[in-house]
Design a protein around this motif. Sequence first.
Motif, PDB file in Angstrom:
ATOM      1  N   ASP A 194      -8.181   3.952  -2.806  1.00  0.00           N
ATOM      2  CA  ASP A 194      -8.963   4.511  -1.700  1.00  0.00           C
ATOM      3  C   ASP A 194      -9.994   3.511  -1.181  1.00  0.00           C
ATOM      4  N   GLY A 195      -9.599   2.236  -1.150  1.00  0.00           N
ATOM      5  CA  GLY A 195     -10.476   1.193  -0.636  1.00  0.00           C
ATOM      6  C   GLY A 195     -11.416   0.598  -1.655  1.00  0.00           C
ATOM      7  N   ASP A 196     -11.575   1.214  -2.846  1.00  0.00           N
ATOM      8  CA  ASP A 196     -12.407   0.638  -3.900  1.00  0.00           C
ATOM      9  C   ASP A 196     -11.649  -0.506  -4.577  1.00  0.00           C
ATOM     10  N   HIS A 197     -12.243  -1.672  -4.578  1.00  0.00           N
ATOM     11  CA  HIS A 197     -11.666  -2.856  -5.212  1.00  0.00           C
ATOM     12  C   HIS A 197     -12.088  -2.825  -6.675  1.00  0.00           C
ATOM     13  N   TYR A 198     -11.159  -2.477  -7.568  1.00  0.00           N
ATOM     14  CA  TYR A 198     -11.546  -2.235  -8.953  1.00  0.00           C
ATOM     15  C   TYR A 198     -11.063  -3.290  -9.944  1.00  0.00           C
ATOM     16  N   HIS A 243      -4.005  10.009  -2.614  1.00  0.00           N
ATOM     17  CA  HIS A 243      -4.898   8.851  -2.672  1.00  0.00           C
ATOM     18  C   HIS A 243      -4.091   7.612  -2.292  1.00  0.00           C
ATOM     19  N   THR A 244      -4.806   6.583  -1.864  1.00  0.00           N
ATOM     20  CA  THR A 244      -4.166   5.348  -1.409  1.00  0.00           C
ATOM     21  C   THR A 244      -4.316   4.284  -2.482  1.00  0.00           C
ATOM     22  N   VAL A 252       5.043  12.633  -4.894  1.00  0.00           N
ATOM     23  CA  VAL A 252       5.156  12.824  -3.449  1.00  0.00           C
ATOM     24  C   VAL A 252       4.472  11.662  -2.738  1.00  0.00           C
ATOM     25  N   ILE A 253       5.238  10.940  -1.897  1.00  0.00           N
ATOM     26  CA  ILE A 253       4.752   9.722  -1.245  1.00  0.00           C
ATOM     27  C   ILE A 253       4.677   9.951   0.258  1.00  0.00           C
ATOM     28  N   ASP A 254       3.488   9.763   0.811  1.00  0.00           N
ATOM     29  CA  ASP A 254       3.272   9.941   2.244  1.00  0.00           C
ATOM     30  C   ASP A 254       3.795   8.743   3.026  1.00  0.00           C
ATOM     31  N   GLU A 312       0.834  -1.206   0.000  1.00  0.00           N
ATOM     32  CA  GLU A 312       0.000   0.000   0.000  1.00  0.00           C
ATOM     33  C   GLU A 312       0.867   1.253   0.000  1.00  0.00           C
ATOM     34  N   MET A 313       0.426   2.266  -0.744  1.00  0.00           N
ATOM     35  CA  MET A 313       1.101   3.565  -0.806  1.00  0.00           C
ATOM     36  C   MET A 313       0.054   4.670  -0.809  1.00  0.00           C
ATOM     37  N   ARG A 314       0.320   5.734  -0.068  1.00  0.00           N
ATOM     38  CA  ARG A 314      -0.492   6.951  -0.159  1.00  0.00           C
ATOM     39  C   ARG A 314       0.378   8.005  -0.825  1.00  0.00           C
ATOM     40  N   ALA A 315      -0.128   8.585  -1.920  1.00  0.00           N
ATOM     41  CA  ALA A 315       0.734   9.476  -2.703  1.00  0.00           C
ATOM     42  C   ALA A 315      -0.078  10.474  -3.507  1.00  0.00           C
ATOM     43  N   LYS A 316       0.597  11.535  -3.901  1.00  0.00           N
ATOM     44  CA  LYS A 316       0.085  12.521  -4.850  1.00  0.00           C
ATOM     45  C   LYS A 316       0.944  12.417  -6.108  1.00  0.00           C
TER      46      LYS A 316
END
Length: 513
Positions: free
Chosen positions: A254-258, A238-239, A314-316, A156-160
């Motif tokens: 963002d938690g949506d399983h696509y 977004h994650t 940019v990675i949170d 998992e990564m949260r990033a812009k």
Amino acid sequence: MSRFLIRNTTLAVAVAAVGCGGGSSNNVDPGETIVDPPVVDTRPEQCLEDPENSGYCLVWSDEFSGSAIDAEKWVHEKNCTGGGNNEAQCYTDSPDNSWVADDMLHIRAIREDATGPSVVDDDPNYDANDTSGSGSFTSARLRTKNMGDWKYGRFEMRAKLPFGQGSWPAFWMLPTDWAYGGWPLSGEIDILEAVNLKVGGEDRVYGTLHYGGTWPGNKHTGEAYQIPGDLNPADGFHTYAVEWEEGEIRWYVDGDHYATQTSDGWYTTAELENPLAPFDQPFHLILNLAVGGDWPANVNDTGIDEEAFPQDFVIDYVRVYQCTENFDTGKGCASSDGDFVHNPGLEPPQAPDSTDGELVIFDGEAKAPYAWYTWTAHGDIGYTIENIGGEYGEVAQITYNTNQGIGFYQSDSAYDLSDYTYVEFDLRVLNEPADAGAAGLTFRADCGHPCSSGDYPLDMPAPDQWAHYQIPVMALVEGGLNASSVNTPFVISPTWDNQMGAILQIDNIIWTR
């Protein structure tokens, strides 16, 4: 750093020790109390219980809270290879291209000429002091190889994300040991990719697998995703995640399983007897920001907008979880087993006159919305319109000034072509290379990156003679094509050992119902 490949080896040894006797009760002292061997739990202590993550336990993370990039977690790759995709950047370890600040990892692509090694870091001929490679941008590519390698888990990564024509950020995984051979035989897992965000309304992200055989037998399958609410991934954080278990990989935003792919669809030609291969081996993580290359060049534009740079990825944080239900298979911790989000395809385009159920791709000129593109490992492929007179008139002429390449007609958007029956076209070979070897041709239709493709071998026409081909769409579907989402309805590739000097002519490319 130790690998998080959990194996209950102590228990296995203990069971083997008590299971190898002859089974005779005469070997047991009647007065002896038999005690079962202790069960040794080799999971990390923090993984014994983690109810907040639905069975997933955090085993590795980087929150980028320090003052520098953690050298015990990430190593910079340094080369100017172009990524095998004709990319424009050199990867460096310069603090101008990657740094930690404000609890974030920043990867910046800068317009500047640079030189460096012309081969990848793992190549046996790699020399860090080599300057034979070059690029017109600098950027960074970081990986966890041999410091963080995992088989199965949630990544998992949260990033812009960055934006602009030519930008190509990625969060992905490669095999650590290449157990089944070189790319793509040992697989590739793309957790998140995007190209040219904000250019022409581009707002998609992609999740993809690469597998199969050596080029041109390589395969890629995946899906694009648009964040609900017309949100662009370059405008906020977004994650992005995958959950990888034995025989299945799932994608989330963002938690949506696509998207989901299973071992029923992937394979490697190197190990035909193992249905789980190649995604049953340890992989490591990669973060990078590429510039240009074949894929961005074929989306919305054909070049790089230099004025759009510098751009920042940019990675949170980056986090790795493993499933406490079953560490060996990763099963039992899926975040969602229900319906998941699909992005519907567009309506099929109409032929110019839209009266006879035909979709014309080329009849002396490329028909909108399709345009001609090429891909080469090196060199180029010439494309001209030639008037040869007679019944054909103006035709497309393709000249191969490369040992390895393809040409194709592609649109910016994907269309549902599943109700078409045949692909038809006329082709002749004007010239074969002198050292053609095993001559042949391959036709392909696909969705471009990252959708699956369908290949179809073609019989060689007689020299300098026009031949008409009619390919059933169903044969392409059986070969892997997702016909409901096609943006590349015609790809032609000579399979000669050496393409250099080959000349083809094509005309009357039509999909018919």
